[in-house]
Design an enzyme around this catalytic site. Structure first.
Site, PDB file in Angstrom:
ATOM      1  N   LYS A  49       0.814  -1.230   0.000  1.00 24.69           N
ATOM      2  CA  LYS A  49       0.000   0.000   0.000  1.00 24.69           C
ATOM      3  C   LYS A  49       0.843   1.273   0.000  1.00 24.69           C
ATOM      4  CE  LYS A  49      -4.431  -1.524   1.727  1.00 24.69           C
ATOM      5  NZ  LYS A  49      -4.247  -2.964   2.048  1.00 24.69           N
ATOM      6  N   GLU A  68      -9.982   7.202   3.736  1.00 29.90           N
ATOM      7  CA  GLU A  68     -10.865   6.348   4.525  1.00 29.90           C
ATOM      8  C   GLU A  68     -10.131   5.036   4.725  1.00 29.90           C
ATOM      9  OE1 GLU A  68     -11.223   6.221   1.158  1.00 29.90           O
ATOM     10  OE2 GLU A  68     -10.866   4.053   1.152  1.00 29.90           O
ATOM     11  N   SER A 112       1.799  -9.790  -0.922  1.00 31.78           N
ATOM     12  CA  SER A 112       1.416  -8.380  -0.764  1.00 31.78           C
ATOM     13  C   SER A 112       1.763  -7.787   0.590  1.00 31.78           C
ATOM     14  CB  SER A 112      -0.081  -8.223  -1.034  1.00 31.78           C
ATOM     15  OG  SER A 112      -0.831  -9.090  -0.202  1.00 31.78           O
TER      16      SER A 112
END
Ligand SMILES: *Cc1c(COP(=O)(O)O)cnc(C)c1O
Length: 394
Positions: free
Chosen positions: A90, A112, A378
């Site tokens: 991310k 968010e 990930s």
């Protein structure tokens, strides 16, 4: 232009676009008009690359997983996004978007978050750049994810509780959008996956495309060939998969496998297997495939992994699915948990439960022995230790 990439109108086949309230037009149009020019500028690229190197720790290794390869009879490589600063892919996106926000002259960042992973990645880059940061989070999620709330606060972010509706991600998204409408001039909204109105899906995919860009170079060094036979990744909204697929999209003989979370089972009523259960519709500002009732109400998704617990997929994935370019499959909670434990035992790597879903699909594949397979790992499993402990009784 690739037929799998966004067209000039913001669409991937029939999917994508910008389905937003009129009050958001100025914000979204500003981005549409400027994002490509900004992120393709050599100065921007240089800043992005140096932060990825010096702050995130890239390039992330491409690890030849020998014991895993022996077990499944294939040459399996793990793209180690779990080794990035903050523990997942991310951060690639939030670094890109914070630099973009700076170029647009924005002083304030909003985001968010559901489980808090994207909130932490956003708070991190705001601390790095000294920008004001407001993260909207459902009241229930704030209770469930105390360590991530603490991380965000330590980094100076303000965490605002969304108290309406189900008090989870969907409600936090609504609050963030309301904030953006009210603060169009000084605020940038950082979306955490390849979802949302155009240009977000394309912009986020470009920032994450570093994953496949590095993979090509690393494979060439390690095997003498820059293309694998099979590429695999898990899909929540689809950003790590989009990054892992990006530079392989046009090589049609490379198989792209996306693994969704089927929770307690596809037919259990508790699942997040969007391509199996979903229908075409509009979610979070773009046309895609989503889980919805006959009259268009979004169905609450479920997965043991917070990052895959999303009722849709990004528009590019909807197109890769519909066009047949990508193979979309799913793994249950149990299959993922076992795959996570197996990787830990065979390789000494504890994966995020999201990533374990991609690993779980190996069990269902038949290899001849000479296939090269790249799996996007990930994220790391530290954040999921509680869940592993409860599940296995350690
Ligand atoms: C958030 C997250 C995901 C799911 O998001 P995508 O946008 O589908 O990549 C997957 N793995 C990890 C470790 C995450 O934190």
């Amino acid at each position: 232009m690739s037929k799998y990439q966004v067209n000039s109108k913001g669409y991937y086949g029939p999917f994508g676009g910008a389905y937003i309230p009129e009050m958001l037009y100025p914000n979204v149009e500003e981005l549409q008009n400027q994002y490509l020019e900004i992120i393709e500028d050599p100065t921007f690229k240089k800043e992005f690359e140096s932060l990825l190197r010096d702050y995130v720790g890239r390039p992330s290794p491409l690890y030849p997983a020998q014991r895993l390869s022996e077990k499944y009879n294939a040459k399996i490589f793990l793209k180690r996004e779990d080794l990035n600063h903050t523990g997942a892919h991310k951060i690639n996106n939030t670094i890109g978007q914070i630099l973009l926000a700076e170029k647009l002259g924005k002083k304030r960042i909003i985001a968010e978050t559901g489980a808090g992973q994207h909130g932490v990645a956003t708070a991190t880059v705001c601390a790095l750049k000294g920008l004001e940061c407001v993260v909207y989070m459902g009241e229930i999620d704030i209770e469930r994810q105390a360590p991530n709330v603490a991380r965000m606060k330590m980094m100076g972010a303000k965490v605002v509780a969304a108290t309406s509706g189900s008090k989870t991600l969907k409600d936090a998204t609504n609050e963030a959008l309301r904030d953006w409408i009210n603060n169009p001039v000084d605020t940038h909204y950082i979306i955490g996956s390849v979802v949302g109105p155009h240009p977000y899906p394309d912009m986020v995919a470009r920032f994450q495309s570093i994953i496949s860009e590095e993979t090509k170079k690393q494979l060439l060094e390690k095997t003498g060939k820059q293309n694998p036979d099979i590429v695999m990744a898990c899909v929540g909204g689809g950003s790590n998969a989009a990054g892992m697929f990006y530079h392989f999209l046009n090589e049609e003989d490379i198989q792209l496998i996306a693994v969704e979370a089927s929770g307690h089972g596809v037919d259990s009523g508790e699942s997040a297997a969007t391509t199996v259960l979903g229908h075409e519709g509009v979610l979070h500002g773009s046309r895609s495939i989503l889980m919805q009732t006959e009259d268009g109400q979004v169905i609450e998704p479920y997965s043991i992994s917070a990052g895959l617990d999303y009722p849709g997929i990004g528009p590019q994935h909807a197109w890769l699915f519909k066009s047949g370019r990508g193979t979309y499959v799913s793994a249950t909670d149990d299959e993922a948990m076992q795959a996570g434990l197996l990787l830990t035992k065979l390789e000494g790597i504890i994966p995020a439960i999201e990533s374990s879903h991609a690993l779980a699909h190996l069990e269902k594949m038949k290899f001849k022995g000479n296939e090269t397979v790249v799996i996007c790992l990930s994220g790391r499993g530290d954040k999921d230790l509680d869940i592993y402990m409860k599940y296995f009784g350690f």
